[in-house]
Motif scaffolding. Structure first.
Motif, mmCIF file in Angstrom:
data_model
loop_
_atom_site.group_PDB
_atom_site.id
_atom_site.type_symbol
_atom_site.label_atom_id
_atom_site.label_comp_id
_atom_site.label_asym_id
_atom_site.label_seq_id
_atom_site.Cartn_x
_atom_site.Cartn_y
_atom_site.Cartn_z
ATOM 1 N N UNK A 92 2.173 -27.955 3.289
ATOM 2 C CA UNK A 92 3.529 -27.723 2.795
ATOM 3 C C UNK A 92 3.578 -26.459 1.951
ATOM 4 N N UNK A 93 2.581 -26.301 1.082
ATOM 5 C CA UNK A 93 2.518 -25.107 0.231
ATOM 6 C C UNK A 93 2.402 -23.848 1.069
ATOM 7 N N UNK A 94 1.571 -23.892 2.108
ATOM 8 C CA UNK A 94 1.403 -22.725 2.979
ATOM 9 C C UNK A 94 2.723 -22.317 3.601
ATOM 10 N N UNK A 95 3.487 -23.277 4.101
ATOM 11 C CA UNK A 95 4.792 -22.976 4.709
ATOM 12 C C UNK A 95 5.726 -22.355 3.679
ATOM 13 N N UNK A 96 5.699 -22.874 2.447
ATOM 14 C CA UNK A 96 6.566 -22.339 1.390
ATOM 15 C C UNK A 96 6.197 -20.894 1.051
ATOM 16 N N UNK A 97 4.894 -20.620 0.984
ATOM 17 C CA UNK A 97 4.442 -19.272 0.621
ATOM 18 C C UNK A 97 4.715 -18.270 1.741
ATOM 19 N N UNK A 98 4.575 -18.699 2.985
ATOM 20 C CA UNK A 98 4.880 -17.813 4.113
ATOM 21 C C UNK A 98 6.372 -17.479 4.146
ATOM 22 N N UNK A 99 7.199 -18.475 3.840
ATOM 23 C CA UNK A 99 8.640 -18.241 3.786
ATOM 24 C C UNK A 99 8.985 -17.296 2.627
ATOM 25 N N UNK A 100 8.280 -17.454 1.517
ATOM 26 C CA UNK A 100 8.490 -16.564 0.371
ATOM 27 C C UNK A 100 8.099 -15.130 0.728
ATOM 28 N N UNK A 101 6.950 -14.974 1.382
ATOM 29 C CA UNK A 101 6.520 -13.640 1.824
ATOM 30 C C UNK A 101 7.559 -12.988 2.735
ATOM 31 N N UNK A 102 8.101 -13.781 3.645
ATOM 32 C CA UNK A 102 9.021 -13.245 4.658
ATOM 33 C C UNK A 102 10.277 -12.644 4.050
ATOM 34 N N UNK A 103 10.590 -12.999 2.812
ATOM 35 C CA UNK A 103 11.763 -12.440 2.144
ATOM 36 C C UNK A 103 11.525 -11.010 1.663
ATOM 37 N N UNK A 104 10.270 -10.546 1.768
ATOM 38 C CA UNK A 104 9.921 -9.247 1.182
ATOM 39 C C UNK A 104 9.236 -8.322 2.194
ATOM 40 N N UNK A 105 9.706 -8.351 3.425
ATOM 41 C CA UNK A 105 9.117 -7.496 4.452
ATOM 42 C C UNK A 105 9.389 -6.016 4.188
ATOM 43 N N UNK A 106 10.338 -5.724 3.299
ATOM 44 C CA UNK A 106 10.631 -4.330 2.975
ATOM 45 C C UNK A 106 9.600 -3.729 2.021
ATOM 46 N N UNK A 107 8.666 -4.544 1.515
ATOM 47 C CA UNK A 107 7.574 -4.023 0.688
ATOM 48 C C UNK A 107 6.501 -3.490 1.639
ATOM 49 N N UNK A 108 6.827 -2.372 2.234
ATOM 50 C CA UNK A 108 6.010 -1.744 3.276
ATOM 51 C C UNK A 108 5.729 -0.298 2.898
ATOM 52 N N UNK A 109 4.528 0.169 3.180
ATOM 53 C CA UNK A 109 4.184 1.571 2.931
ATOM 54 C C UNK A 109 4.363 2.356 4.218
ATOM 55 N N UNK A 110 5.374 3.199 4.233
ATOM 56 C CA UNK A 110 5.604 4.095 5.366
ATOM 57 C C UNK A 110 5.707 5.521 4.849
ATOM 58 N N UNK A 111 6.000 6.449 5.734
ATOM 59 C CA UNK A 111 6.065 7.854 5.324
ATOM 60 C C UNK A 111 7.124 8.086 4.248
ATOM 61 N N UNK A 112 8.255 7.402 4.353
ATOM 62 C CA UNK A 112 9.308 7.593 3.369
ATOM 63 C C UNK A 112 8.867 7.134 1.989
ATOM 64 N N UNK A 113 8.123 6.040 1.947
ATOM 65 C CA UNK A 113 7.618 5.557 0.663
ATOM 66 C C UNK A 113 6.590 6.536 0.095
ATOM 67 N N UNK A 114 5.719 7.060 0.959
ATOM 68 C CA UNK A 114 4.693 8.005 0.507
ATOM 69 C C UNK A 114 5.316 9.311 -0.014
ATOM 70 N N UNK A 115 6.446 9.694 0.528
ATOM 71 C CA UNK A 115 7.100 10.941 0.096
ATOM 72 C C UNK A 115 7.602 10.857 -1.347
ATOM 73 N N UNK A 116 7.673 9.655 -1.901
ATOM 74 C CA UNK A 116 8.087 9.487 -3.291
ATOM 75 C C UNK A 116 6.970 9.862 -4.267
ATOM 76 N N UNK A 117 5.740 9.902 -3.774
ATOM 77 C CA UNK A 117 4.572 10.117 -4.635
ATOM 78 C C UNK A 117 4.410 11.595 -4.987
ATOM 79 N N UNK A 118 3.470 11.878 -5.875
ATOM 80 C CA UNK A 118 3.296 13.241 -6.375
ATOM 81 C C UNK A 118 2.953 14.233 -5.262
ATOM 82 N N UNK A 119 2.053 13.835 -4.372
ATOM 83 C CA UNK A 119 1.617 14.751 -3.317
ATOM 84 C C UNK A 119 2.109 14.340 -1.932
#
Length: 221
Positions: free
Chosen positions: A116-143
């Motif tokens: 039951x806990x595993x299902x709850x945590x997977x559902x919680x994770x699924x709400x945050x799929x936008x926490x992804x590192x892509x080129x646009x996110x990297x462009x925010x960094x210093x270099x």
């Protein structure tokens, strides 16, 4: 960075990132904030609400930052953490509170509760799929795209090892050389930890080994 003496003032974003699995350890984020705050770095811990790490480790990070002249902050905004960062370390982890519950369930042998806990945590994770590192996110960094990207491996690579994951293949591939070098340090770190745990006076022990000049054992086919 050319040595630990050059870390002072540099910014590292230790960030949670989405994973399609649950229960990943907190050792990396806790190790990073507990260690690099000792060197005067600007350490930012980023995660969605509900993914907090151990409070004791957060307190250690705060005290280290105060003593070293560095900074330690916590944010629920990945973009804020990445802004002008010299290093980024995005990795998924499970909430400490949830791991406490899981440990208790295992102790009781409550496997239905664990499922039951595993299902709850997977559902919680699924709400945050936008926490992804892509080129646009990297462009925010210093270099930008050349900023150092770290991960302990294996990473959840979006479109390669999973449909949605921690990092895009483009970001991962650019960092492949440095990632493999990072991973290659692991055996030496483990050996050092075992050595320090087993030997009361490590400095004397190392000097004795050096002075003994014992030839290395070689194996021939």
């Amino acid at each position: 960075m050319g040595g630990v003496e050059n870390l002072k003032g540099k910014k590292i974003a230790m960030s949670w990132a989405y994973s399609p699995s649950y229960g990943k350890p907190l050792s990396v984020p806790q190790g990073i904030i507990g260690l690099l705050t000792r060197f005067g770095m600007d350490v930012v811990l980023a995660h969605p609400e509900g993914y907090e790490v151990m409070g004791d480790v957060v307190e250690v990070a705060k005290k280290n930052a105060a003593a070293s002249g560095g900074k330690f902050t916590v944010t629920n905004d990945m973009k804020e953490a990445f802004k002008d960062a010299d290093v980024v370390y995005p990795k998924s982890w499970a909430p400490f509170a949830a791991m406490e519950v899981r440990t208790d369930l295992y102790g009781k042998g409550d496997f239905d509760g664990i499922d039951k806990l595993e299902k709850e945590l997977l559902a919680q994770n699924a709400q945050h799929q936008d926490w992804l590192v892509d080129d646009e996110m990297m462009k925010l960094t210093k270099n930008g795209l050349d900023t150092l990207y770290m991960h302990p491996l294996p990473a959840d690579i979006q479109g390669i090892s999973c449909e949605h994951g921690e990092v895009t293949a483009e970001v991962f591939d650019r960092a492949r050389d440095s990632l493999y070098k990072e991973a290659s340090n692991k055996p030496y770190v483990i050996a050092a930890m075992i050595f320090l745990a087993k030997v009361k006076d490590p400095v004397s022990a190392l000097k004795a080994l050096d002075e003994a000049d014992t030839p290395r054992v070689t194996f021939k086919k």
